[in-house]
Design a protein around this motif. Sequence first.
Motif, PDB file in Angstrom:
ATOM      1  N   ALA A 171       0.868  -1.178   0.000  1.00  0.00           N
ATOM      2  CA  ALA A 171       0.000   0.000   0.000  1.00  0.00           C
ATOM      3  C   ALA A 171       0.900   1.222   0.000  1.00  0.00           C
ATOM      4  N   ARG A 172       0.319   2.374  -0.310  1.00  0.00           N
ATOM      5  CA  ARG A 172       1.065   3.631  -0.236  1.00  0.00           C
ATOM      6  C   ARG A 172       1.412   3.914   1.218  1.00  0.00           C
ATOM      7  N   VAL A 173       2.603   4.426   1.457  1.00  0.00           N
ATOM      8  CA  VAL A 173       3.051   4.652   2.836  1.00  0.00           C
ATOM      9  C   VAL A 173       2.192   5.705   3.526  1.00  0.00           C
ATOM     10  N   ASP A 174       1.793   6.776   2.829  1.00  0.00           N
ATOM     11  CA  ASP A 174       0.970   7.791   3.487  1.00  0.00           C
ATOM     12  C   ASP A 174      -0.405   7.238   3.847  1.00  0.00           C
ATOM     13  N   SER A 175      -0.955   6.404   2.983  1.00  0.00           N
ATOM     14  CA  SER A 175      -2.253   5.788   3.247  1.00  0.00           C
ATOM     15  C   SER A 175      -2.163   4.831   4.441  1.00  0.00           C
ATOM     16  N   TRP A 176      -1.077   4.060   4.514  1.00  0.00           N
ATOM     17  CA  TRP A 176      -0.928   3.106   5.609  1.00  0.00           C
ATOM     18  C   TRP A 176      -0.739   3.823   6.945  1.00  0.00           C
ATOM     19  N   ILE A 177       0.085   4.885   6.956  1.00  0.00           N
ATOM     20  CA  ILE A 177       0.314   5.643   8.195  1.00  0.00           C
ATOM     21  C   ILE A 177      -1.006   6.209   8.719  1.00  0.00           C
ATOM     22  N   TRP A 178      -1.847   6.703   7.814  1.00  0.00           N
ATOM     23  CA  TRP A 178      -3.152   7.238   8.206  1.00  0.00           C
ATOM     24  C   TRP A 178      -4.082   6.111   8.651  1.00  0.00           C
ATOM     25  N   ALA A 179      -4.070   4.987   7.917  1.00  0.00           N
ATOM     26  CA  ALA A 179      -4.986   3.880   8.208  1.00  0.00           C
ATOM     27  C   ALA A 179      -4.726   3.268   9.586  1.00  0.00           C
ATOM     28  N   VAL A 180      -3.465   3.218  10.016  1.00  0.00           N
ATOM     29  CA  VAL A 180      -3.160   2.635  11.330  1.00  0.00           C
ATOM     30  C   VAL A 180      -3.118   3.686  12.431  1.00  0.00           C
ATOM     31  N   ARG A 181      -3.600   4.882  12.111  1.00  0.00           N
ATOM     32  CA  ARG A 181      -3.810   5.950  13.086  1.00  0.00           C
ATOM     33  C   ARG A 181      -2.529   6.508  13.701  1.00  0.00           C
ATOM     34  N   LEU A 182      -1.433   6.575  12.924  1.00  0.00           N
ATOM     35  CA  LEU A 182      -0.237   7.251  13.408  1.00  0.00           C
ATOM     36  C   LEU A 182      -0.366   8.757  13.209  1.00  0.00           C
ATOM     37  N   THR A 183      -1.206   9.181  12.235  1.00  0.00           N
ATOM     38  CA  THR A 183      -1.528  10.591  12.032  1.00  0.00           C
ATOM     39  C   THR A 183      -3.031  10.739  11.984  1.00  0.00           C
ATOM     40  N   ARG A 184      -3.514  11.967  12.260  1.00  0.00           N
ATOM     41  CA  ARG A 184      -4.955  12.216  12.271  1.00  0.00           C
ATOM     42  C   ARG A 184      -5.565  12.227  10.870  1.00  0.00           C
ATOM     43  N   THR A 185      -4.830  12.797   9.904  1.00  0.00           N
ATOM     44  CA  THR A 185      -5.366  12.884   8.544  1.00  0.00           C
ATOM     45  C   THR A 185      -4.339  12.355   7.555  1.00  0.00           C
ATOM     46  N   ARG A 186      -4.841  11.992   6.381  1.00  0.00           N
ATOM     47  CA  ARG A 186      -3.940  11.486   5.347  1.00  0.00           C
ATOM     48  C   ARG A 186      -3.077  12.620   4.800  1.00  0.00           C
ATOM     49  N   SER A 187      -3.618  13.819   4.751  1.00  0.00           N
ATOM     50  CA  SER A 187      -2.819  14.937   4.246  1.00  0.00           C
ATOM     51  C   SER A 187      -1.645  15.235   5.181  1.00  0.00           C
ATOM     52  N   ILE A 188      -1.818  15.073   6.481  1.00  0.00           N
ATOM     53  CA  ILE A 188      -0.696  15.239   7.418  1.00  0.00           C
ATOM     54  C   ILE A 188       0.357  14.174   7.140  1.00  0.00           C
ATOM     55  N   ALA A 189      -0.091  12.944   6.856  1.00  0.00           N
ATOM     56  CA  ALA A 189       0.838  11.856   6.560  1.00  0.00           C
ATOM     57  C   ALA A 189       1.616  12.131   5.284  1.00  0.00           C
ATOM     58  N   SER A 190       0.942  12.603   4.232  1.00  0.00           N
ATOM     59  CA  SER A 190       1.660  12.853   2.985  1.00  0.00           C
ATOM     60  C   SER A 190       2.563  14.084   3.109  1.00  0.00           C
ATOM     61  N   ASP A 191       2.160  15.092   3.895  1.00  0.00           N
ATOM     62  CA  ASP A 191       3.034  16.244   4.140  1.00  0.00           C
ATOM     63  C   ASP A 191       4.298  15.815   4.892  1.00  0.00           C
ATOM     64  N   ALA A 192       4.149  14.885   5.826  1.00  0.00           N
ATOM     65  CA  ALA A 192       5.304  14.372   6.567  1.00  0.00           C
ATOM     66  C   ALA A 192       6.260  13.651   5.611  1.00  0.00           C
ATOM     67  N   CYS A 193       5.710  12.902   4.658  1.00  0.00           N
ATOM     68  CA  CYS A 193       6.552  12.214   3.668  1.00  0.00           C
ATOM     69  C   CYS A 193       7.291  13.229   2.811  1.00  0.00           C
ATOM     70  N   ARG A 194       6.575  14.234   2.323  1.00  0.00           N
ATOM     71  CA  ARG A 194       7.197  15.251   1.472  1.00  0.00           C
ATOM     72  C   ARG A 194       8.256  16.050   2.229  1.00  0.00           C
ATOM     73  N   GLY A 195       8.056  16.225   3.524  1.00  0.00           N
ATOM     74  CA  GLY A 195       9.003  16.980   4.345  1.00  0.00           C
ATOM     75  C   GLY A 195      10.197  16.172   4.803  1.00  0.00           C
ATOM     76  N   GLY A 196      10.259  14.890   4.446  1.00  0.00           N
ATOM     77  CA  GLY A 196      11.397  14.052   4.826  1.00  0.00           C
ATOM     78  C   GLY A 196      11.307  13.499   6.228  1.00  0.00           C
ATOM     79  N   HIS A 197      10.102  13.461   6.805  1.00  0.00           N
ATOM     80  CA  HIS A 197       9.932  12.979   8.176  1.00  0.00           C
ATOM     81  C   HIS A 197       9.550  11.510   8.244  1.00  0.00           C
ATOM     82  N   VAL A 198       9.453  10.846   7.088  1.00  0.00           N
ATOM     83  CA  VAL A 198       9.093   9.430   7.055  1.00  0.00           C
ATOM     84  C   VAL A 198      10.213   8.662   6.373  1.00  0.00           C
ATOM     85  N   ARG A 199      10.643   7.584   7.020  1.00  0.00           N
ATOM     86  CA  ARG A 199      11.668   6.711   6.446  1.00  0.00           C
ATOM     87  C   ARG A 199      11.138   5.284   6.470  1.00  0.00           C
TER      88      ARG A 199
END
Length: 138
Positions: free
Chosen positions: A8-36
């Motif tokens: 699955a897409r990493v931003d979708s998975w991070i949101w789906a397992v409730r590590l972030t409140r919204t999917r847009s926060i998850a994708s912003d974290a990826c774009r900002g280099g905060h996800v490895r």
Amino acid sequence: MAGEQLSARVDSWIWAVRLTRTRSIASDACRGGHVRVNGVRVKPAHAVRAGDEVRLRHEGRERIVVVSRVITKRVGAAVAAECYVDKSPPPPPREETVTVAVRARGAGRPTKRERRSIDRLLGRPAAEGRRDRRAEPE
């Protein structure tokens, strides 16, 4: 689960397992280099599979999780917790966090008397050049 996939897409998975409140926060974290994923910075569309280690820096702490099940739909907290193994360091105790003094909304700037009491409370020395007129007889 019926709709499970192998990746699955990493931003979708991070949101789906409730590590972030919204999917847009998850994708912003990826774009900002905060996800490895497995030690490599990734974009939001990077595929995540079972066994991958995902590191997320969010809200002042780092979450380290190992993917045990891949999901794309957001699920309840109990089910989401089964989709990863949490290897994060414990959050800092609440006593260590610094509390900031808050003035009541609309209270305006502190008066001279309030500033002096704040200075005494914080252990600051009295400002040079200030003098109390009531203390000196004329």
